[in-house]
Design a protein around this motif. Sequence first.
Motif, PDB file in Angstrom:
ATOM      1  N   ALA A 283       1.013  -1.251  -0.066  1.00 15.48           N
ATOM      2  CA  ALA A 283      -0.007  -0.169   0.120  1.00 15.48           C
ATOM      3  C   ALA A 283       0.882   1.298   0.029  1.00 15.48           C
ATOM      4  N   ILE A 284       1.999   1.339   0.821  1.00 17.27           N
ATOM      5  CA  ILE A 284       2.919   2.296   0.888  1.00 17.27           C
ATOM      6  C   ILE A 284       3.551   2.645  -0.412  1.00 17.27           C
ATOM      7  N   ARG A 285       3.978   1.498  -1.133  1.00 17.68           N
ATOM      8  CA  ARG A 285       4.583   1.595  -2.345  1.00 17.68           C
ATOM      9  C   ARG A 285       3.615   2.307  -3.453  1.00 17.68           C
ATOM     10  N   LEU A 286       2.369   1.967  -3.560  1.00 18.34           N
ATOM     11  CA  LEU A 286       1.117   2.179  -4.362  1.00 18.34           C
ATOM     12  C   LEU A 286       0.931   3.668  -4.094  1.00 18.34           C
ATOM     13  N   ARG A 287       0.752   4.198  -2.794  1.00 17.61           N
ATOM     14  CA  ARG A 287       0.297   5.527  -2.337  1.00 17.61           C
ATOM     15  C   ARG A 287       1.081   6.053  -1.138  1.00 17.61           C
ATOM     16  N   PRO A 288       2.262   6.424  -0.985  1.00 19.21           N
ATOM     17  CA  PRO A 288       2.818   6.771   0.202  1.00 19.21           C
ATOM     18  C   PRO A 288       2.033   7.707   1.049  1.00 19.21           C
ATOM     19  N   ASP A 289       1.653   7.329   2.233  1.00 18.85           N
ATOM     20  CA  ASP A 289       0.838   7.806   3.059  1.00 18.85           C
ATOM     21  C   ASP A 289       1.336   7.979   4.586  1.00 18.85           C
ATOM     22  N   GLY A 290       1.334   9.175   5.330  1.00 14.69           N
ATOM     23  CA  GLY A 290       2.011   9.133   6.691  1.00 14.69           C
ATOM     24  C   GLY A 290       1.188   8.126   7.410  1.00 14.69           C
ATOM     25  N   ALA A 291      -0.136   8.024   7.508  1.00 15.24           N
ATOM     26  CA  ALA A 291      -0.982   7.007   8.063  1.00 15.24           C
ATOM     27  C   ALA A 291      -0.548   5.600   8.011  1.00 15.24           C
ATOM     28  N   LEU A 292      -0.273   5.302   6.648  1.00 13.44           N
ATOM     29  CA  LEU A 292       0.115   4.076   6.479  1.00 13.44           C
ATOM     30  C   LEU A 292       1.470   3.662   7.334  1.00 13.44           C
ATOM     31  N   HIS A 293       2.446   4.535   7.041  1.00 15.31           N
ATOM     32  CA  HIS A 293       3.840   4.508   7.739  1.00 15.31           C
ATOM     33  C   HIS A 293       3.571   4.443   9.285  1.00 15.31           C
ATOM     34  N   LEU A 294       2.482   5.079   9.859  1.00 14.01           N
ATOM     35  CA  LEU A 294       2.254   5.047  11.467  1.00 14.01           C
ATOM     36  C   LEU A 294       1.702   3.601  11.683  1.00 14.01           C
ATOM     37  N   ASP A 295       0.960   3.327  10.744  1.00 18.11           N
ATOM     38  CA  ASP A 295       0.438   1.813  11.158  1.00 18.11           C
ATOM     39  C   ASP A 295       1.369   0.647  11.073  1.00 18.11           C
ATOM     40  N   ARG A 296       2.246   0.834   9.990  1.00 17.01           N
ATOM     41  CA  ARG A 296       3.308  -0.097  10.018  1.00 17.01           C
ATOM     42  C   ARG A 296       4.349  -0.076  11.116  1.00 17.01           C
ATOM     43  N   ALA A 297       4.609   1.306  11.557  1.00 14.14           N
ATOM     44  CA  ALA A 297       5.435   1.375  12.562  1.00 14.14           C
ATOM     45  C   ALA A 297       4.767   0.673  14.038  1.00 14.14           C
ATOM     46  N   ARG A 298       3.504   1.101  14.139  1.00 15.29           N
ATOM     47  CA  ARG A 298       2.816   0.622  15.213  1.00 15.29           C
ATOM     48  C   ARG A 298       2.892  -1.105  15.190  1.00 15.29           C
TER      49      ARG A 298
END
Length: 178
Positions: free
Chosen positions: A8-23
Amino acid sequence: AERDLGVAIRLRPDGALHLDRARLRLLRIMREMTGPASMSSAQFALGVGNPLDVLRRRAGDAGRAAALEDLAEARRLGREGAVEMAFIDAVQFALTEDFDRAERRAREPLDRCAPWENAELHRLLAWIFTLRYLKESSRVDLRSFDFGRDPRLAAADEHLTRAIEIRRSDADLYLLRG
């Protein structure tokens, strides 16, 4: 889930997705540090040194580094949710053994978050108290240490009880309590 978030991040970089993956990555570190095999290793280490070093080695540095990269990217993209940031900051403080700051940071959003987030924060607080207990117990004479009456373990149990009341079907909570 981590792989799908990566897609998902590769298709559409998004801060919320990065936060979800960090969590997600930090939750895995928490689980690996307090799973039965890890706790057995930490208990063995009580007699020879710092049990937190054993737990950190078991959890590995790669996951923590990847979570910190996701956090930096989330900040760069302008996504900083209050609960997510408190969670991530508290985990970072706990991993560096700054337990007072970890506890304060985890408590900050408790009164203003959704129930499932509240359960996550209580799980986090239980984890912090467990790590604090392991760190402090490595500094005492084990022959006279009363393992059954430690206030940090009582606090961890209290927070787990609160989390279980909210999320009764979360097996990880019961495992952590054990």
